[in-house]
Write an enzyme that holds these catalytic residues in place. Structure first.
Site, mmCIF file in Angstrom:
data_model
loop_
_atom_site.group_PDB
_atom_site.id
_atom_site.type_symbol
_atom_site.label_atom_id
_atom_site.label_comp_id
_atom_site.label_asym_id
_atom_site.label_seq_id
_atom_site.Cartn_x
_atom_site.Cartn_y
_atom_site.Cartn_z
ATOM 1 N N ASP A 111 -8.278 -2.851 7.751
ATOM 2 C CA ASP A 111 -8.393 -2.636 6.312
ATOM 3 C C ASP A 111 -9.592 -3.426 5.767
ATOM 4 O O ASP A 111 -10.672 -3.380 6.354
ATOM 5 C CB ASP A 111 -7.082 -3.013 5.623
ATOM 6 C CG ASP A 111 -6.964 -2.458 4.202
ATOM 7 O OD1 ASP A 111 -6.616 -1.270 4.071
ATOM 8 O OD2 ASP A 111 -7.265 -3.189 3.249
ATOM 9 N N TYR A 113 -12.238 -4.416 -4.096
ATOM 10 C CA TYR A 113 -12.588 -3.001 -4.066
ATOM 11 C C TYR A 113 -13.790 -2.746 -4.976
ATOM 12 O O TYR A 113 -14.698 -1.974 -4.640
ATOM 13 C CB TYR A 113 -11.405 -2.147 -4.505
ATOM 14 C CG TYR A 113 -10.329 -1.980 -3.470
ATOM 15 C CD1 TYR A 113 -10.194 -0.786 -2.764
ATOM 16 C CD2 TYR A 113 -9.426 -3.001 -3.194
ATOM 17 C CE1 TYR A 113 -9.201 -0.622 -1.820
ATOM 18 C CE2 TYR A 113 -8.433 -2.852 -2.244
ATOM 19 C CZ TYR A 113 -8.322 -1.656 -1.557
ATOM 20 O OH TYR A 113 -7.340 -1.496 -0.611
ATOM 21 N N HIS A 121 -1.285 1.784 10.146
ATOM 22 C CA HIS A 121 -2.260 0.956 9.447
ATOM 23 C C HIS A 121 -1.935 -0.534 9.530
ATOM 24 O O HIS A 121 -2.837 -1.363 9.550
ATOM 25 C CB HIS A 121 -2.318 1.396 7.980
ATOM 26 C CG HIS A 121 -3.382 0.732 7.177
ATOM 27 N ND1 HIS A 121 -4.715 1.010 7.353
ATOM 28 C CD2 HIS A 121 -3.326 -0.191 6.182
ATOM 29 C CE1 HIS A 121 -5.431 0.293 6.500
ATOM 30 N NE2 HIS A 121 -4.611 -0.460 5.784
#
Length: 402
Positions: A185, A315, A369
Site C-alpha cells: 500500500d 494521499y 491486500h
C-alpha cells in the site's frame, strides 16, 4: 537523534466517550441493495457496534500492543513513532549467532503498525516457526506521519519521497548504515522512494503492492506496451472508476471526509471495515480472515489518536508528487515482488522491470491486500528468501559489524 521508549495508555474517559458515541449512533436508512453492494453492510455494522460498545476490551488490546517494543524519535524535526524489535540469533545463548539483518517495513492505509504484529514475530525469531534462524531480522516498523502515534507534519510536502528521507535518517540514527525495505500500500511507495533516493543505504526492496501512481517510462522513447501491460492499465482504470472513490476523496477533499469520520466511530468503522472485507481473501465473509478484536484494535487506534484526517493527507501529497519515473530513471537496488491473488491490482512483471531490477517474482497461493495480517508466514518466507543473498553479500563486505 533523541529516542524515548513509548507505551500506549489511553485515558479511561476516552474509552467511555467512545462507548457512549457508539451507543448513540444515528443509523443511516438502509437501501434495497444486496448486502455490501453499495458499501458497508448495515447489518454487519450494527453487529460490530454492539460488540465494540459492550464486549471489546480495549485494555486487553492495549496490553498486547504494548508487548511490541515501541519508541518515539525526533527525526529531521518530525516525531516518529516506531516499533523496533531485535532479531533472535542462531541459537539462544550461542556465541556464534549470526547477526540479524536490519529491515524497515512500512504499512499503509487503512492499516497501522498493528498490521505487522504476527509478521514481526516471524521475521525476528524464524526458529520459533521452524525456519532457519540465520534468516533473523532486526525489524523497524514506523508509523507513517499522521498515523497512530506519529504526529501529522506541520508543513506541507510529506509525500512518499519525504517519508523515505525520514526513514533513512531513522535507520541511520539506530545504527543501521545499510538495510532492506519492505512495504505494501502506501508503504510500497515509501519503499520504492527509499530505493530511488537512498540507494547507497538500501540493499534491496521487497513489495507486495505497486502504488497506483507508479509511472514507468512509456511512449515513443520506450519499449511499446505489451498486451499484458495494456490489460493491466485497463483493469486498473476500471477498478479506479468503481472502487477508487475513497482514494479520490482522500487526495482531493480530505478535510471534508475527516470532519465526519473523526466525529462518528461507526462512520469510521464503515470507512475502514469495508476495505478490510473488499481487499482481503475472505470469500465475502470478513471474519473468515479478521476477528472482530483484530478489526476493532486497528479501528480504535485510528479513533483514539484522531488520525483519520492526517492519514488522508498523504494521499493529497502523493497526488502532487507521484511515483513518476517516466523520464527513464532506473532504481539500482534489487526488487522482489509477491503477487497475492486478492490484491487490488496485479501488475505484470514487465511493468516493474521498466524501472526496477526485479530479481524475485512470486505468485502467491492465497491472500490479499493485508498480506502481513492475512498470511504472515507466507509473506515472511518470501521476505527471508529475497534478502538471504543480500544479507550474505552485505555482511561479507563489513565483517566487523553492521
Amino acid at each position: 537523534m533523541q529516542i524515548e521508549p513509548f507505551e500506549i495508555a489511553i485515558a479511561d474517559e476516552d474509552i467511555d466517550d467512545l462507548r457512549g458515541r457508539i451507543r448513540a449512533t444515528r443509523w443511516a436508512p438502509a437501501t434495497p441493495a444486496p448486502a455490501w453492494r453499495q458499501g458497508a453492510d448495515p447489518a454487519w455494522l450494527r453487529e460490530l457496534a454492539t460488540y465494540w460498545a459492550e464486549h471489546f476490551d480495549w485494555r486487553a488490546a492495549e496490553r498486547k500492543l504494548n508487548q511490541m517494543p515501541q519508541f518515539l524519535a525526533e527525526v529531521n524535526g518530525q516525531t516518529v513513532h516506531f516499533v523496533h524489535r531485535r532479531g533472535v540469533g542462531f541459537e539462544r545463548g550461542s556465541e556464534h549467532a549470526p547477526r540479524p539483518y536490519p529491515l524497515v517495513i512500512t504499512h499503509g492505509w487503512p492499516g497501522s503498525f498493528f498490521e505487522f504484529r504476527a509478521l514481526i514475530d516471524q521475521l525476528c525469531d524464524p526458529a520459533a516457526f521452524g525456519a532457519d534462524p540465520a534468516d533473523a531480522f532486526d525489524v523497524v516498523a514506523p508509523s507513517l506521519p499522521g498515523f497512530a502515534f506519529s504526529p501529522a507534519p506541520t508543513q506541507p510536502g510529506t509525500s512518499a519521497f519525504q517519508v523515505a528521507d525520514l526513514w533513512a535518517s531513522l535507520m541511520r540514527g539506530l545504527g543501521y548504515e545499510r538495510f532492506g525495505a519492505q512495504g505494501g500500500d502506501l508503504g510500497a511507495g515509501v519503499s520504492l522512494a527509499l530505493a530511488a533516493h537512498h540507494s547507497q543505504a538500501v540493499d534491496g526492496v521487497h513489495l507486495n503492492f505497486l502504488p497506483s501512481s507508479y509511472e514507468p517510462a512509456i511512449g515513443a522513447a520506450a519499449q511499446p506496451l505489451t498486451q499484458a501491460e495494456e490489460n493491466y492499465l485497463r483493469e486498473k482504470n476500471e477498478w479506479g472508476a468503481l472502487e477508487g472513490g475513497y482514494a479520490h476523496l482522500h487526495a482531493t477533499k480530505p478535510l471534508t471526509v475527516a470532519a465526519s469520520l473523526n466525529d462518528s466511530p461507526m462512520g469510521l468503522a464503515a470507512w475502514i471495515g469495508e476495505k478490510f472485507r473488499a481487499w482481503s481473501d475472505c470469500g465475502g465473509d470478513i471474519e473468515n480472515v479478521f476477528s472482530k478484536d483484530e478489526l476493532l484494535t486497528n479501528i480504535s487506534l485510528y479513533w483514539f489518536t484522531q488520525c483519520i484526517g492526517p492519514a488522508m493527507q498523504m494521499y493529497w501529497e502523493n497526488r502532487l508528487q507521484p511515483m513518476n519515473f517516466s523520464g527513464g530513471q532506473r532504481l539500482t537496488p534489487p526488487v522482489g515482488f509477491a503477487v497475492f491473488p486478492k490484491e487490488i491490482n496485479h501488475p505484470p512483471r514487465s511493468w516493474l522491470e521498466r524501472t526496477c531490477n526485479v530479481v524475485q517474482w512470486s505468485e502467491m497461493p492465497s491472500g490479499g491486500h493485508f498480506a502481513a495480517m492475512e498470511k504472515p508466514a507466507l509473506l515472511a518466507a518470501e521476505i527471508r528468501r529475497f534478502f538471504r543473498p543480500l544479507r550474505e553479500k552485505t555482511f561479507a563486505a563489513r565483517p566487523s559489524g553492521r
